[in-house]
Design an enzyme around this catalytic site. Structure first.
Site, PDB file in Angstrom:
ATOM      1  N   ARG A   1      28.500  50.447  14.660  1.00 46.68           N
ATOM      2  CA  ARG A   1      28.971  50.761  16.005  1.00 46.68           C
ATOM      3  C   ARG A   1      29.188  52.260  16.212  1.00 46.68           C
ATOM      4  O   ARG A   1      29.184  52.748  17.331  1.00 46.68           O
ATOM      5  CB  ARG A   1      30.268  49.987  16.286  1.00 46.68           C
ATOM      6  CG  ARG A   1      30.525  49.787  17.770  1.00 46.68           C
ATOM      7  CD  ARG A   1      31.611  48.751  18.011  1.00 46.68           C
ATOM      8  NE  ARG A   1      32.858  49.128  17.413  1.00 46.68           N
ATOM      9  CZ  ARG A   1      33.670  48.286  16.760  1.00 46.68           C
ATOM     10  NH1 ARG A   1      33.355  47.021  16.646  1.00 46.68           N
ATOM     11  NH2 ARG A   1      34.790  48.721  16.237  1.00 46.68           N
TER      12      ARG A   1
ATOM     13  N   TYR B   1      28.640  62.132  42.032  1.00 46.83           N
ATOM     14  CA  TYR B   1      27.788  60.936  41.964  1.00 46.83           C
ATOM     15  C   TYR B   1      28.586  59.710  42.444  1.00 46.83           C
ATOM     16  O   TYR B   1      29.681  59.436  41.928  1.00 46.83           O
ATOM     17  CB  TYR B   1      27.332  60.781  40.518  1.00 46.83           C
ATOM     18  CG  TYR B   1      26.466  59.597  40.219  1.00 46.83           C
ATOM     19  CD1 TYR B   1      25.218  59.455  40.812  1.00 46.83           C
ATOM     20  CD2 TYR B   1      26.880  58.632  39.312  1.00 46.83           C
ATOM     21  CE1 TYR B   1      24.417  58.369  40.512  1.00 46.83           C
ATOM     22  CE2 TYR B   1      26.082  57.541  39.006  1.00 46.83           C
ATOM     23  CZ  TYR B   1      24.849  57.414  39.610  1.00 46.83           C
ATOM     24  OH  TYR B   1      24.054  56.336  39.309  1.00 46.83           O
TER      25      TYR B   1
ATOM     26  N   ASP C   1      29.413  67.135  35.429  1.00 44.12           N
ATOM     27  CA  ASP C   1      28.197  66.345  35.380  1.00 44.12           C
ATOM     28  C   ASP C   1      27.032  67.324  35.525  1.00 44.12           C
ATOM     29  O   ASP C   1      26.816  67.916  36.584  1.00 44.12           O
ATOM     30  CB  ASP C   1      28.208  65.304  36.519  1.00 44.12           C
ATOM     31  CG  ASP C   1      27.039  64.325  36.421  1.00 44.12           C
ATOM     32  OD1 ASP C   1      25.967  64.722  35.934  1.00 44.12           O
ATOM     33  OD2 ASP C   1      27.202  63.175  36.862  1.00 44.12           O
TER      34      ASP C   1
ATOM     35  N   LYS D   1      17.770  60.602  33.355  1.00 42.29           N
ATOM     36  CA  LYS D   1      17.064  61.510  34.242  1.00 42.29           C
ATOM     37  C   LYS D   1      16.091  62.389  33.441  1.00 42.29           C
ATOM     38  O   LYS D   1      15.154  61.855  32.864  1.00 42.29           O
ATOM     39  CB  LYS D   1      18.071  62.339  35.036  1.00 42.29           C
ATOM     40  CG  LYS D   1      19.161  61.482  35.720  1.00 42.29           C
ATOM     41  CD  LYS D   1      18.592  60.602  36.820  1.00 42.29           C
ATOM     42  CE  LYS D   1      19.515  59.444  37.221  1.00 42.29           C
ATOM     43  NZ  LYS D   1      20.848  59.806  37.635  1.00 42.29           N
TER      44      LYS D   1
HETATM   45  C1  LIG Z   1      22.030  58.929  37.722  1.00 37.97           C
HETATM   46  C2  LIG Z   1      23.220  59.764  37.605  1.00 37.97           C
HETATM   47  C3  LIG Z   1      24.305  59.376  36.811  1.00 37.97           C
HETATM   48  C4  LIG Z   1      24.357  58.044  36.132  1.00 37.97           C
HETATM   49  O1  LIG Z   1      23.349  57.852  35.202  1.00 37.97           O
HETATM   50  P1  LIG Z   1      22.844  56.375  34.801  1.00 37.97           P
HETATM   51  O2  LIG Z   1      22.165  56.595  33.527  1.00 37.97           O
HETATM   52  O3  LIG Z   1      21.969  55.900  35.914  1.00 37.97           O
HETATM   53  O4  LIG Z   1      24.083  55.529  34.664  1.00 37.97           O
HETATM   54  C5  LIG Z   1      25.368  60.226  36.709  1.00 37.97           C
HETATM   55  N1  LIG Z   1      25.384  61.394  37.350  1.00 37.97           N
HETATM   56  C6  LIG Z   1      24.368  61.809  38.122  1.00 37.97           C
HETATM   57  C7  LIG Z   1      24.438  63.135  38.782  1.00 37.97           C
HETATM   58  C8  LIG Z   1      23.256  61.016  38.280  1.00 37.97           C
HETATM   59  O5  LIG Z   1      22.265  61.407  39.069  1.00 37.97           O
END
Ligand SMILES: *Cc1c(COP(=O)(O)O)cnc(C)c1O
Length: 393
Positions: free
Chosen positions: A55, A108, A180, A205
């Site tokens: 884990r 987000y 982020d 992304k």
């Molecule tokens: C897509 C996204 C997330 C979340 O990512 P996931 O892998 O889809 O959970 C967080 N922050 C931003 C800015 C995003 O575009």
């Protein structure tokens, strides 16, 4: 970006440990056995036997985490099963009951939903602020503030925040700064070097880059790393080694992909700026952007996601535009090789004034020929404009 072109090739790879294999293989496993009673007892003395369990991640995870950590300039990274999971666990690592968190109004959406539902339910007071306005921060921050969470640029309206100034103010109050950083990736911006405590990536992304995995990673500075990983582990968070393998594979081509995303997105953004159907283009690397100076100061380049406002917001016009596109597909997410378009209309905000007229459209510029992409948009805009003229007659 160039400084990292070699790093993304080499970081986190140790062929000598794996029979000379170029890539760290997929290591699956729950149990990790030891050779003797004394070894087991030794583990107990050094941080506990529970560290020696699947884990907590095996070599596949550790190789990838070490690469991301080196790029972000942190004390350590931890992978999570989605980008959102990285955001929520980073928050959980830094809050306590009766504390206060300040979240950027352009964050987000699902992060916002987590704060409004889960954090609020646990007795954390959640407040939003316009993170492009330092006065809004100084007005709201107080000694109960445990977290200031920002996203720069915001992934719908692309405003930049001054991470260094926000960090300096927040630290005076003992608050942790979470950023982020999914838009820029650590290749274009490193929040920790500007004073942030945790930098978060949705690996889904750009780093994944191929629209085939969901994954996230959070990287912390020395003062915050233990807090982050302890919380993640207490929640029982694990990430599939298969997904981590794909993320590592994505990382190897990140620098070249980003270069192409950047150039094509700038070409398309410039084209849209001059188009009569377009009211405004939201892209921090455009000279006309109010965030251009900050972008020049902090970023080493731009990626391929940006937005624009159509002047016309009539539903039939908007529908004609979207349905006339052939290369851009309507869909969530971004950072993959394929171009996407998102009908937004109006971004949801509670503490920022956005234009009320026009229709917001977000683009993910993929790796197709930029000439084809421009033609696709040009044609769809022409179809929508033509329909407008015909409906007036
Ligand atoms: C897509 C996204 C997330 C979340 O990512 P996931 O892998 O889809 O959970 C967080 N922050 C931003 C800015 C995003 O575009």
């Amino acid at each position: 970006m160039n400084q990292f072109s070699t790093d993304v090739i080499n970081l986190g790879r140790t062929p000598e440990r794996f029979d000379g294999l170029v890539n760290t293989p997929v290591f699956r496993g729950s149990t990790i056995v030891v050779n003797s009673f004394s070894e087991w007892e030794e583990f107990k003395r050094n941080g506990g036997v529970y560290r020696h369990y699947g884990r907590f991640g095996a070599a596949t995870a550790k190789s990838f985490e070490s690469a991301i950590n080196a790029l972000e300039g942190g004390a350590g990274s931890m992978v999570f099963p989605s980008g959102l999971s990285a955001c929520t666990h980073a928050l959980m690592a830094c809050v306590e009951a009766n504390s206060h968190v300040l979240i950027a109004d352009n964050i987000y959406g699902p992060t916002r939903n987590f704060a409004d539902n889960i954090l609020a339910r646990m007795g954390v007071s959640v407040e939003y602020f316009d993170s492009t306005n330092l006065e809004a921060l100084t007005e709201k921050i107080n000694h109960r503030t445990s977290v200031v969470f920002i996203e720069s640029p915001g992934s719908m309206t692309f405003e930049l925040s001054d991470v260094a100034a926000i960090s300096a103010i927040s630290h005076q109050y003992g608050a942790k700064v979470l950023v982020d950083n999914s838009w820029a990736t650590p290749l274009l911006f490193q929040p920790l070097k500007h004073g942030a405590d945790i930098s978060i990536q949705s690996i889904t992304k750009y780093i994944g880059g191929h629209s085939d995995i969901l994954m996230g990673v959070a990287t912390a500075n020395a003062e915050t790393y233990e807090q982050l990983t302890k919380t993640g582990h207490l929640f029982g968070e694990t990430t599939s080694p298969d997904d981590i393998y794909l993320a590592s594979r994505g990382l190897r081509s990140l620098a070249v992909r980003l270069k192409q995303h950047q150039n094509s997105a700038l070409t398309i953004a410039q084209f849209l700026t001059t188009h009569p159907a377009v009211k405004e283009v939201l892209h921090p690397a455009l000279e006309t952007s109010p965030y251009h100076d900050l972008w020049l100061r902090d970023f080493d380049g731009s990626s391929g996601v940006f937005a624009f406002y159509l002047k016309e917001s009539k539903p039939s016009y908007v529908q004609k535009f979207f349905d006339s596109l052939k290369l851009f597909h309507i869909g969530l997410s971004w950072g993959g090789f394929e171009s996407l378009i998102l009908p937004v209309g109006q971004a949801y905000r509670t503490h920022t004034n956005l234009p009320k007229d026009g229709y917001l459209v977000r683009l993910n510029i993929g790796l197709e020929s930029v000439v084809d992409l421009q033609k696709d948009l040009e044609y769809a805009l022409k179809c929508a404009e033509q329909m407008l003229v015909e409906s007036v007659i």
